[in-house]
Each structure stands twice: as structure tokens, then as C-alpha cells.
Design a protein around this motif. Sequence first.
Motif, PDB file in Angstrom:
ATOM      1  N   GLU A   3       0.830  -1.205   0.000  1.00  0.00           N
ATOM      2  CA  GLU A   3       0.000   0.000   0.000  1.00  0.00           C
ATOM      3  C   GLU A   3       0.864   1.255   0.000  1.00  0.00           C
ATOM      4  O   GLU A   3       0.599   2.194  -0.728  1.00  0.00           O
ATOM      5  CB  GLU A   3      -0.911  -0.005   1.226  1.00  0.00           C
ATOM      6  CG  GLU A   3      -1.810   1.191   1.353  1.00  0.00           C
ATOM      7  CD  GLU A   3      -2.727   1.062   2.550  1.00  0.00           C
ATOM      8  OE1 GLU A   3      -2.677   1.953   3.418  1.00  0.00           O
ATOM      9  OE2 GLU A   3      -3.496   0.077   2.617  1.00  0.00           O
ATOM     10  N   ALA A  44      -2.967   1.174   9.267  1.00  0.00           N
ATOM     11  CA  ALA A  44      -1.783   0.869   8.451  1.00  0.00           C
ATOM     12  C   ALA A  44      -0.595   0.400   9.289  1.00  0.00           C
ATOM     13  O   ALA A  44       0.126  -0.515   8.886  1.00  0.00           O
ATOM     14  CB  ALA A  44      -1.401   2.082   7.615  1.00  0.00           C
ATOM     15  N   ARG A 102      -0.334  -3.189   9.802  1.00  0.00           N
ATOM     16  CA  ARG A 102      -0.053  -3.983   8.600  1.00  0.00           C
ATOM     17  C   ARG A 102       1.353  -3.699   8.085  1.00  0.00           C
ATOM     18  O   ARG A 102       1.678  -3.974   6.949  1.00  0.00           O
ATOM     19  CB  ARG A 102      -1.083  -3.662   7.504  1.00  0.00           C
ATOM     20  CG  ARG A 102      -2.480  -4.131   7.843  1.00  0.00           C
ATOM     21  CD  ARG A 102      -3.495  -3.786   6.762  1.00  0.00           C
ATOM     22  NE  ARG A 102      -3.975  -2.410   6.943  1.00  0.00           N
ATOM     23  CZ  ARG A 102      -3.715  -1.401   6.133  1.00  0.00           C
ATOM     24  NH1 ARG A 102      -2.993  -1.568   5.047  1.00  0.00           N
ATOM     25  NH2 ARG A 102      -4.187  -0.194   6.387  1.00  0.00           N
ATOM     26  N   ARG A 138      -1.268  -4.095   2.008  1.00  0.00           N
ATOM     27  CA  ARG A 138      -2.716  -3.893   1.879  1.00  0.00           C
ATOM     28  C   ARG A 138      -3.486  -4.806   2.829  1.00  0.00           C
ATOM     29  O   ARG A 138      -4.541  -4.436   3.331  1.00  0.00           O
ATOM     30  CB  ARG A 138      -3.171  -4.153   0.450  1.00  0.00           C
ATOM     31  CG  ARG A 138      -2.685  -3.105  -0.521  1.00  0.00           C
ATOM     32  CD  ARG A 138      -3.428  -3.198  -1.842  1.00  0.00           C
ATOM     33  NE  ARG A 138      -2.754  -2.419  -2.863  1.00  0.00           N
ATOM     34  CZ  ARG A 138      -2.777  -1.100  -2.945  1.00  0.00           C
ATOM     35  NH1 ARG A 138      -3.428  -0.401  -2.053  1.00  0.00           N
ATOM     36  NH2 ARG A 138      -2.125  -0.474  -3.907  1.00  0.00           N
ATOM     37  N   GLU A 139      -2.936  -5.977   3.091  1.00  0.00           N
ATOM     38  CA  GLU A 139      -3.585  -6.943   3.979  1.00  0.00           C
ATOM     39  C   GLU A 139      -2.542  -7.636   4.852  1.00  0.00           C
ATOM     40  O   GLU A 139      -1.434  -7.897   4.389  1.00  0.00           O
ATOM     41  CB  GLU A 139      -4.319  -8.023   3.174  1.00  0.00           C
ATOM     42  CG  GLU A 139      -5.460  -7.514   2.358  1.00  0.00           C
ATOM     43  CD  GLU A 139      -6.131  -8.628   1.552  1.00  0.00           C
ATOM     44  OE1 GLU A 139      -5.658  -9.792   1.600  1.00  0.00           O
ATOM     45  OE2 GLU A 139      -7.108  -8.324   0.869  1.00  0.00           O
TER      46      GLU A 139
END
Length: 143
Positions: A5, A58, A61, A78-79
Motif C-alpha cells: 500500500e 496501516a 499492517r 494492503r492486507e
Amino acid sequence: MPAIESIYPLTASQQGMLLETFGAHPGIHVEQSVFELHAELDAARFHQAWRAVVARHAILRSAYSWDTQAEPVQVVLREADVAMTALDLRDAPAAEHARRLDAFLAADRERGFAVKRAPLLRLALLRTAERAYQFVVSFHHII
């Protein structure tokens, strides 16, 4: 490879913790919080709620990388799926629960974290009675 991300430079504090993590005792910079929960609890839903927290923030992650660039960076994925250990201590006498919790915390701290893999967060739910739990949140201080 997980989808990225964002990538950020490290703060001075993060740089220091990352350097201290290399070659150090695995438990360095591992933080742990223990919460007593007294309620009916659906462990699967509780875990799902924590997955939503990780998806929302964020920093939860984030992993840290230094192999392919001149300076270490924080990489936000992102995950990232957070693990939750579930232990049932109801078979042990109540007087034994504190000793088992202490042993669990020591072993969990000793595991440390691989800072290259997100999330740098672990959860544990230790059931001590029908409506009683010790909830452990372990995380690397760098986050």
C-alpha cells in the motif's frame, strides 16, 4: 508477494529499535498487555473484530525492509492477518492460572518478531472460567 500500500522512511526511533533488534535477544522490544475479560465471548467474532482493527490501521499492517534499498523502510501491506492463540485453562486449578499466564508470556516474549513480516502483533485468549478470559496483546515496540 503481498500487495504494498505504502512505503515510508523510518523515524529516528524506529531506526534505533530496528538496529537493536539485529543480533539481539529475540524478546527485545516485545511489548505485552494483559486484559481481564469477564463476559460471554464468541472467540471467533472477537478474532474477526481484531482482524478488522488490523485492516483499518496501516501501522498494524507494517513490516520493515532493508535488503533492496540504501536505507531501511517501513512497508505497509494492503492486507495482513493477525493470529490469535486460544488456550483453555479451565482444567487447571484457579491458583495455577497465574503461573500458566506467566509461562505463556515468557514463551511469547522469547519468540520475538520477524520484523520483515507483518503484522508485528499477536493475540492470545486464555480462558480461565466459563465467563472469564485473560486476553494478551503482544507487539513489537517499533509499531
